[in-house]
Design an enzyme around this catalytic site. Sequence first.
Site, PDB file in Angstrom:
ATOM      1  N   SER A 155     -85.298  -2.476  26.388  1.00  0.00           N
ATOM      2  CA  SER A 155     -84.823  -1.194  25.842  1.00  0.00           C
ATOM      3  C   SER A 155     -85.944  -0.186  25.983  1.00  0.00           C
ATOM      4  O   SER A 155     -87.126  -0.562  25.993  1.00  0.00           O
ATOM      5  CB  SER A 155     -84.467  -1.358  24.365  1.00  0.00           C
ATOM      6  OG  SER A 155     -84.341  -0.085  23.747  1.00  0.00           O
ATOM      7  N   TYR A 168     -85.637  -5.086  16.183  1.00  0.00           N
ATOM      8  CA  TYR A 168     -85.114  -4.870  17.539  1.00  0.00           C
ATOM      9  C   TYR A 168     -86.257  -4.524  18.488  1.00  0.00           C
ATOM     10  O   TYR A 168     -86.378  -5.089  19.576  1.00  0.00           O
ATOM     11  CB  TYR A 168     -84.080  -3.738  17.498  1.00  0.00           C
ATOM     12  CG  TYR A 168     -83.373  -3.471  18.799  1.00  0.00           C
ATOM     13  CD1 TYR A 168     -82.371  -4.330  19.261  1.00  0.00           C
ATOM     14  CD2 TYR A 168     -83.680  -2.352  19.575  1.00  0.00           C
ATOM     15  CE1 TYR A 168     -81.705  -4.077  20.458  1.00  0.00           C
ATOM     16  CE2 TYR A 168     -83.015  -2.089  20.767  1.00  0.00           C
ATOM     17  CZ  TYR A 168     -82.027  -2.950  21.202  1.00  0.00           C
ATOM     18  OH  TYR A 168     -81.372  -2.691  22.388  1.00  0.00           O
TER      19      TYR A 168
HETATM   20  N1  LIG Z   1     -75.949   0.105  24.160  1.00  0.00           N
HETATM   21  C1  LIG Z   1     -77.171   0.601  24.037  1.00  0.00           C
HETATM   22  O1  LIG Z   1     -77.332   1.767  23.615  1.00  0.00           O
HETATM   23  C2  LIG Z   1     -78.376  -0.217  24.448  1.00  0.00           C
HETATM   24  C3  LIG Z   1     -79.611   0.431  24.553  1.00  0.00           C
HETATM   25  C4  LIG Z   1     -80.737  -0.299  24.943  1.00  0.00           C
HETATM   26  C5  LIG Z   1     -80.612  -1.658  25.222  1.00  0.00           C
HETATM   27  N2  LIG Z   1     -79.401  -2.261  25.102  1.00  0.00           N
HETATM   28  C6  LIG Z   1     -79.319  -3.698  25.410  1.00  0.00           C
HETATM   29  O2  LIG Z   1     -78.359  -3.897  26.433  1.00  0.00           O
HETATM   30  C7  LIG Z   1     -77.848  -5.240  26.363  1.00  0.00           C
HETATM   31  C8  LIG Z   1     -76.338  -5.209  26.485  1.00  0.00           C
HETATM   32  O3  LIG Z   1     -75.786  -4.571  25.343  1.00  0.00           O
HETATM   33  P1  LIG Z   1     -74.467  -3.644  25.402  1.00  0.00           P
HETATM   34  O4  LIG Z   1     -74.928  -2.251  25.262  1.00  0.00           O
HETATM   35  O5  LIG Z   1     -73.647  -4.029  26.557  1.00  0.00           O
HETATM   36  O6  LIG Z   1     -73.776  -4.056  24.009  1.00  0.00           O
HETATM   37  P2  LIG Z   1     -72.489  -4.958  23.694  1.00  0.00           P
HETATM   38  O7  LIG Z   1     -72.561  -5.248  22.250  1.00  0.00           O
HETATM   39  O8  LIG Z   1     -71.268  -4.288  24.221  1.00  0.00           O
HETATM   40  O9  LIG Z   1     -72.698  -6.270  24.584  1.00  0.00           O
HETATM   41  C9  LIG Z   1     -73.567  -7.307  24.206  1.00  0.00           C
HETATM   42  C10 LIG Z   1     -72.868  -8.614  24.520  1.00  0.00           C
HETATM   43  O10 LIG Z   1     -73.753  -9.691  24.169  1.00  0.00           O
HETATM   44  C11 LIG Z   1     -72.973 -10.690  23.537  1.00  0.00           C
HETATM   45  N3  LIG Z   1     -73.822 -11.536  22.690  1.00  0.00           N
HETATM   46  C12 LIG Z   1     -74.388 -11.216  21.495  1.00  0.00           C
HETATM   47  N4  LIG Z   1     -75.057 -12.264  21.000  1.00  0.00           N
HETATM   48  C13 LIG Z   1     -74.942 -13.264  21.913  1.00  0.00           C
HETATM   49  C14 LIG Z   1     -75.420 -14.587  21.968  1.00  0.00           C
HETATM   50  N5  LIG Z   1     -76.138 -15.112  20.977  1.00  0.00           N
HETATM   51  N6  LIG Z   1     -75.143 -15.340  23.063  1.00  0.00           N
HETATM   52  C15 LIG Z   1     -74.386 -14.823  24.080  1.00  0.00           C
HETATM   53  N7  LIG Z   1     -73.873 -13.568  24.051  1.00  0.00           N
HETATM   54  C16 LIG Z   1     -74.156 -12.807  22.985  1.00  0.00           C
HETATM   55  C17 LIG Z   1     -71.939  -9.920  22.751  1.00  0.00           C
HETATM   56  O11 LIG Z   1     -70.817 -10.720  22.369  1.00  0.00           O
HETATM   57  C18 LIG Z   1     -71.589  -8.805  23.714  1.00  0.00           C
HETATM   58  O12 LIG Z   1     -70.544  -9.163  24.581  1.00  0.00           O
HETATM   59  C19 LIG Z   1     -78.377  -5.795  25.038  1.00  0.00           C
HETATM   60  O13 LIG Z   1     -79.479  -6.630  25.290  1.00  0.00           O
HETATM   61  C20 LIG Z   1     -78.814  -4.559  24.285  1.00  0.00           C
HETATM   62  O14 LIG Z   1     -79.808  -4.832  23.326  1.00  0.00           O
HETATM   63  C21 LIG Z   1     -78.281  -1.565  24.721  1.00  0.00           C
END
Ligand SMILES: NC(=O)c1ccc[n+]([C@@H]2O[C@H](COP(=O)([O-])OP(=O)(O)OC[C@H]3O[C@@H](n4cnc5c(N)ncnc54)[C@H](O)[C@@H]3O)[C@@H](O)[C@H]2O)c1
Length: 275
Positions: A155, A168
Amino acid sequence: MGRVEGKVAFVTGAARGQGRAHAVRLAEEGADIVIVDACTEIDSVPYPLASETDLKETEALVAATGRRVLSRVADVRNQSQLDAVVADALEAFGHIDIVCANAGIVGFRPTWELSDVEWQDMLDVNLTGVFHTIRAVVPDMIRGGRGGSIIMTSSVQAFLGSANIGHYNASKSGVVGLMRTLATELGPHGIRVNTVNPSAVETPMLHNEATFRVFGPDLDDPGPDDLWERSKDRNPMGIGWVAPEDMSSAVLFLASDESRFITGVALPVDAGVRL
Ligand SMILES: NC(=O)c1ccc[n+]([C@@H]2O[C@H](COP(=O)([O-])OP(=O)(O)OC[C@H]3O[C@@H](n4cnc5c(N)ncnc54)[C@H](O)[C@@H]3O)[C@@H](O)[C@H]2O)c1
């Protein structure tokens, strides 16, 4: 020829959001795809996580590209579940060349008020989950001698110090450190290791009640428009968030041979939030 033709990509957290976008984009460019998601709720996470229906939807979207797809419910906190998926994938496809360690969660609280469970769940999913993913795939990648590309989702917070996400930030900063060490360890095997570091991405992790409240604590009923307004002033390009597909473009580049000598890099996709 697709940009990752003939390769096999393993994507965690693929039931929705960025993981789904990565799986579909890599498939469109010729890769066969292995997808996993826990498809479960985690009590300390203040918004709903993905379901098995979501995972099936990703599976269908990948299949619609004409590529092969292997889909399993597996939790990145559980090493043996990941090991079993990788064993199935190797039997089905023979090798794994691209890894997107993408599964993650977020939560919000002043650091000194975090419970042990909130802290531990965050580290278990976001950092230990990446370690487990690496441990499941790397031995065969080394044995295969085909090289490879590992892309971990960190991130932009790993470069910042935003309030209310100490757990986080610790997990995502840890991912960058892990990436750098692995890039050194795996370079001799032709395996590259990088992170993508998004700012806000339009996925259910961002678009939910709990996140709207963090951005609009003074508002009665904050929603996406308020989030966009308050988020856009934090970057010079004036946008509230990027699309999952913007992240997939960066992932595709790092996955493909176009980036064949790029390793050990933390790549922000953030419209300049850090500036
Ligand atoms: N959305 C944002 O603003 C943002 C910003 C920076 C980083 N991120 C990172 O991007 C990545 C993807 O997130 P996203 O934005 O698609 O959110 P999201 O919540 O839509 O997707 C995350 C997915 O991970 C799955 N997940 C959670 N815990 C899990 C586990 N223990 N084992 C397997 N799967 C698991 C969830 O069920 C979900 O499908 C994450 O690592 C998140 O921290 C997101």
